[in-house]
Motif scaffolding. Structure first.
Motif, PDB file in Angstrom:
ATOM      1  N   PRO A   1      37.368  -0.729  37.086  1.00 29.85           N
ATOM      2  CA  PRO A   1      38.317  -0.317  38.119  1.00 29.85           C
ATOM      3  C   PRO A   1      39.700  -0.932  37.878  1.00 29.85           C
ATOM      4  CG  PRO A   1      36.734  -1.870  39.004  1.00 29.85           C
ATOM      5  CD  PRO A   1      36.293  -1.552  37.605  1.00 29.85           C
ATOM      6  N   ALA A   2      40.716  -0.193  38.260  1.00 28.61           N
ATOM      7  CA  ALA A   2      42.079  -0.670  38.082  1.00 28.61           C
ATOM      8  C   ALA A   2      42.402  -1.721  39.143  1.00 28.61           C
ATOM      9  CB  ALA A   2      43.053   0.482  38.185  1.00 28.61           C
ATOM     10  N   SER A   3      43.134  -2.729  38.746  1.00 28.41           N
ATOM     11  CA  SER A   3      43.519  -3.781  39.683  1.00 28.41           C
ATOM     12  C   SER A   3      44.671  -3.290  40.560  1.00 28.41           C
ATOM     13  CB  SER A   3      43.935  -5.034  38.920  1.00 28.41           C
ATOM     14  OG  SER A   3      45.147  -4.802  38.241  1.00 28.41           O
ATOM     15  N   PRO A   4      44.854  -3.913  41.708  1.00 28.34           N
ATOM     16  CA  PRO A   4      45.975  -3.506  42.569  1.00 28.34           C
ATOM     17  C   PRO A   4      47.334  -3.683  41.895  1.00 28.34           C
ATOM     18  CG  PRO A   4      44.417  -4.827  43.800  1.00 28.34           C
ATOM     19  CD  PRO A   4      43.983  -4.876  42.363  1.00 28.34           C
ATOM     20  N   THR A   5      47.434  -4.681  41.045  1.00 29.06           N
ATOM     21  CA  THR A   5      48.699  -4.899  40.340  1.00 29.06           C
ATOM     22  C   THR A   5      48.991  -3.740  39.396  1.00 29.06           C
ATOM     23  OG1 THR A   5      48.338  -7.282  40.446  1.00 29.06           O
ATOM     24  CG2 THR A   5      49.971  -6.486  38.866  1.00 29.06           C
TER      25      THR A   5
ATOM     26  N   LEU B   1      52.021   1.217  38.190  1.00 27.60           N
ATOM     27  CA  LEU B   1      51.985   2.648  37.916  1.00 27.60           C
ATOM     28  C   LEU B   1      52.749   3.429  38.980  1.00 27.60           C
ATOM     29  CD1 LEU B   1      50.991   4.973  36.193  1.00 27.60           C
ATOM     30  CD2 LEU B   1      48.884   4.958  37.534  1.00 27.60           C
ATOM     31  N   ALA B   2      52.593   3.054  40.237  1.00 32.92           N
ATOM     32  CA  ALA B   2      53.319   3.727  41.315  1.00 32.92           C
ATOM     33  C   ALA B   2      54.825   3.534  41.169  1.00 32.92           C
ATOM     34  CB  ALA B   2      52.846   3.217  42.671  1.00 32.92           C
ATOM     35  N   LEU B   3      55.242   2.326  40.799  1.00 34.92           N
ATOM     36  CA  LEU B   3      56.668   2.074  40.592  1.00 34.92           C
ATOM     37  C   LEU B   3      57.198   2.844  39.388  1.00 34.92           C
ATOM     38  CD1 LEU B   3      56.940  -1.733  41.366  1.00 34.92           C
ATOM     39  CD2 LEU B   3      57.866   0.170  42.690  1.00 34.92           C
ATOM     40  N   ALA B   4      56.396   2.971  38.351  1.00 39.67           N
ATOM     41  CA  ALA B   4      56.814   3.745  37.178  1.00 39.67           C
ATOM     42  C   ALA B   4      56.956   5.225  37.531  1.00 39.67           C
ATOM     43  CB  ALA B   4      55.812   3.555  36.044  1.00 39.67           C
ATOM     44  N   LEU B   5      56.054   5.747  38.351  1.00 41.93           N
ATOM     45  CA  LEU B   5      56.171   7.136  38.789  1.00 41.93           C
ATOM     46  C   LEU B   5      57.399   7.337  39.673  1.00 41.93           C
ATOM     47  CD1 LEU B   5      52.456   7.997  39.550  1.00 41.93           C
ATOM     48  CD2 LEU B   5      53.875   8.935  37.726  1.00 41.93           C
TER      49      LEU B   5
ATOM     50  N   VAL C   1      49.730   4.836  29.658  1.00 41.07           N
ATOM     51  CA  VAL C   1      48.528   4.374  30.360  1.00 41.07           C
ATOM     52  C   VAL C   1      47.308   4.516  29.453  1.00 41.07           C
ATOM     53  CG1 VAL C   1      46.960   4.921  32.261  1.00 41.07           C
ATOM     54  CG2 VAL C   1      49.412   4.734  32.676  1.00 41.07           C
ATOM     55  N   ASP C   2      47.225   5.629  28.737  1.00 40.85           N
ATOM     56  CA  ASP C   2      46.106   5.840  27.828  1.00 40.85           C
ATOM     57  C   ASP C   2      46.110   4.813  26.696  1.00 40.85           C
ATOM     58  OD1 ASP C   2      43.809   7.260  26.943  1.00 40.85           O
ATOM     59  OD2 ASP C   2      45.048   8.208  25.380  1.00 40.85           O
ATOM     60  N   ALA C   3      47.286   4.469  26.217  1.00 46.58           N
ATOM     61  CA  ALA C   3      47.376   3.502  25.115  1.00 46.58           C
ATOM     62  C   ALA C   3      47.025   2.084  25.582  1.00 46.58           C
ATOM     63  CB  ALA C   3      48.777   3.523  24.526  1.00 46.58           C
ATOM     64  N   LEU C   4      47.323   1.780  26.834  1.00 49.04           N
ATOM     65  CA  LEU C   4      47.085   0.426  27.323  1.00 49.04           C
ATOM     66  C   LEU C   4      45.662   0.199  27.842  1.00 49.04           C
ATOM     67  CD1 LEU C   4      50.418  -0.313  29.208  1.00 49.04           C
ATOM     68  CD2 LEU C   4      49.702  -1.130  26.964  1.00 49.04           C
TER      69      LEU C   4
END
Length: 70
Positions: free
Chosen positions: A2-6, A11-15, A66-69
């Motif tokens: 699962p993705a962490s809140p950070t 990701l939200a800030l990047a979007l 995101v896929d690369a990381l």
């Protein structure tokens, strides 16, 4: 895993940054088209196309990142 809140926050800030960049590109395109003598509807169409293209490219680059990381 699962993705962490950070990670979700980043990701939200990047979007949000991608959307802001797209809005700025649309504004610049609309203003440049208008000063070039285009009518208001034509300038809005160009601005909309610039917004869509910029947001598409930015979202694709974010998906690639995101896929690369992960």
């Amino acid at each position: 895993m699962p993705a962490s809140p950070t990670t979700l926050t980043i990701l939200a800030l990047a979007l949000l940054d991608a959307a802001l960049l797209a809005v700025l590109a649309a504004i610049a395109t609309g203003l440049l088209a208008r000063t070039d003598g285009a009518s208001i509807p034509a300038a809005l169409l160009r601005a909309g196309a610039a917004f869509g293209a910029t947001l598409t490219v930015a979202a694709a680059l974010l998906a690639l990142l995101v896929d690369a990381l992960t």
